[in-house]
Design an enzyme around this catalytic site. Structure first.
Site, PDB file in Angstrom:
ATOM      1  N   ASP A 152      -4.843  -8.715   2.421  1.00  0.00           N
ATOM      2  CA  ASP A 152      -3.705  -8.455   1.536  1.00  0.00           C
ATOM      3  C   ASP A 152      -3.023  -9.788   1.255  1.00  0.00           C
ATOM      4  O   ASP A 152      -2.349 -10.347   2.126  1.00  0.00           O
ATOM      5  CB  ASP A 152      -2.715  -7.491   2.194  1.00  0.00           C
ATOM      6  CG  ASP A 152      -3.257  -6.070   2.318  1.00  0.00           C
ATOM      7  OD1 ASP A 152      -4.469  -5.909   2.564  1.00  0.00           O
ATOM      8  OD2 ASP A 152      -2.452  -5.127   2.187  1.00  0.00           O
ATOM      9  N   LYS A 215      -1.412  -4.225  -5.511  1.00  0.00           N
ATOM     10  CA  LYS A 215      -0.441  -3.688  -4.555  1.00  0.00           C
ATOM     11  C   LYS A 215       0.970  -4.059  -4.992  1.00  0.00           C
ATOM     12  O   LYS A 215       1.223  -5.184  -5.410  1.00  0.00           O
ATOM     13  CB  LYS A 215      -0.749  -4.260  -3.162  1.00  0.00           C
ATOM     14  CG  LYS A 215       0.199  -3.853  -2.055  1.00  0.00           C
ATOM     15  CD  LYS A 215      -0.272  -4.447  -0.728  1.00  0.00           C
ATOM     16  CE  LYS A 215       0.753  -4.261   0.390  1.00  0.00           C
ATOM     17  NZ  LYS A 215       0.298  -4.853   1.661  1.00  0.00           N
ATOM     18  N   LYS A 251      -2.217   0.199  -4.371  1.00  0.00           N
ATOM     19  CA  LYS A 251      -1.529   0.412  -3.099  1.00  0.00           C
ATOM     20  C   LYS A 251      -0.029   0.218  -3.282  1.00  0.00           C
ATOM     21  O   LYS A 251       0.449  -0.908  -3.360  1.00  0.00           O
ATOM     22  CB  LYS A 251      -2.048  -0.558  -2.033  1.00  0.00           C
ATOM     23  CG  LYS A 251      -1.338  -0.416  -0.681  1.00  0.00           C
ATOM     24  CD  LYS A 251      -1.898  -1.383   0.352  1.00  0.00           C
ATOM     25  CE  LYS A 251      -1.091  -1.389   1.647  1.00  0.00           C
ATOM     26  NZ  LYS A 251      -1.643  -2.319   2.661  1.00  0.00           N
TER      27      LYS A 251
END
Length: 315
Positions: A152, A215, A251
């Site tokens: 991430d 995300k 996400k």
């Protein structure tokens, strides 16, 4: 250097071409976007559908601990919870992943070995992203070498907001190259991007650069995932697949705490991107407190009564 999706190779040929493409995207109708997100959030679902939604949401959670006080013991305990969220009911689904800092990735990998739960690691000087590219890439290499299945990364919001889009694009490309087989989630920190138009541009920039997921947030700022910004990103991945054939995950992270919240987001996914995204390979929740509420609601459906917060572990 890796290349972008062939359908958009001209868009990333130069800094000026990338700028033209991003500013050529349709403007976002903020009022319409928020109204649609609010409308979808009012949908009610039946008990059988709720049971399915709860299990699906559990399976989509990246169970996360990203604190300065993290210890190997805390990470191992979180891993145990990810594998068996409700130790008294082995029918409870596993979570999708456990998300930790790079120095805890090896501990998480050892604890999760053979479980099917992924190891996700934040990297690239999370959460601010204020480091040189060499340091960011070293951060990624360390996490992957320690066993991370997913990375991430945070984008350089300063570069993005000052219009240096090619710098952001090339950093994502470089990080993607270091990931090897690990999947890459690109975090925009939507709360710092100020406008929906910027969120749409960031979404396309991330997808063009090879993100496996886009995300919303780090969970470390005041405004994180919202139904509206997630809806906008779902529209982006839907449109990207329609034009390229490439599917990208989404996400939302930060601020999603209740079963009611999670169900609203699942409705957004189904009604916007479609059923293909209703799978933890393509949609995740960046959350920890959410899991406990889902477990309590699951127990309520099973037993007819609430077990109370003391029944579940406190992370």
């Amino acid at each position: 250097m890796p290349t972008t999706a062939p359908a958009f190779s001209d868009a990333t040929a130069s800094d000026s071409a990338l700028r033209r493409f991003l500013f050529g995207l349709p403007g976002v109708d903020a009022v319409g976007l928020e109204a649609r997100a609010a409308s979808l959030g009012t949908r009610s679902i039946k008990t059988t559908a709720k049971a399915y939604a709860i299990d699906l949401a559990i399976s989509m959670i990246d169970l996360t601990t990203l604190e300065g006080a993290d210890t190997p013991g805390k990470v191992r305990a979180l891993a145990a919870k990810a594998v068996h969220p409700d130790p008294t009911d082995r029918t409870t689904p596993r979570t999708a992943a456990v998300c930790v800092y790079p120095d805890m990735a090896a501990t998480a990998a050892a604890a999760l070995a053979g479980s099917g739960v992924k190891v996700a690691s934040v990297a690239t000087a999370f959460p601010a992203g204020r480091a040189t590219l060499d340091i960011k890439l070293a951060d990624v290499r360390d996490a992957v070498a320690a066993g991370a299945d997913e990375i991430d990364m945070v984008i350089d919001r300063g570069a993005f907001l000052s219009g240096r889009f090619m710098k952001v694009y090339e950093e994502i490309l470089a990080v993607k190259a270091e990931c090897g087989t690990a999947r890459l989630k690109v975090i925009f920190e939507t709360g710092e991007l100020s406008t929906y138009d910027n969120i749409r541009r960031a979404s396309w920039l991330g997808m063009l650069a090879g993100a496996d997921f886009i995300k919303t947030s780090t969970g470390k700022v005041a405004t994180n995932a919202t139904p509206a910004n997630t809806l906008l990103m779902l529209e982006a991945v839907r449109d990207f697949r329609a034009q390229t054939g490439v599917q990208i995950g989404v996400k939302p992270a930060g601020g999603i705490r209740t079963t009611k919240d999670a169900v609203k987001f699942l409705v957004l996914v189904n009604e916007t991107a479609g059923e293909d995204w209703l799978d933890n390979h393509w949609f995740r929740f960046g959350a920890s407190s959410l899991l406990n509420d889902l477990l309590m609601q699951r127990q309520k459906l099973s037993t007819g009564r609430y077990s109370g917060p003391d029944y579940v572990t406190v992370d």
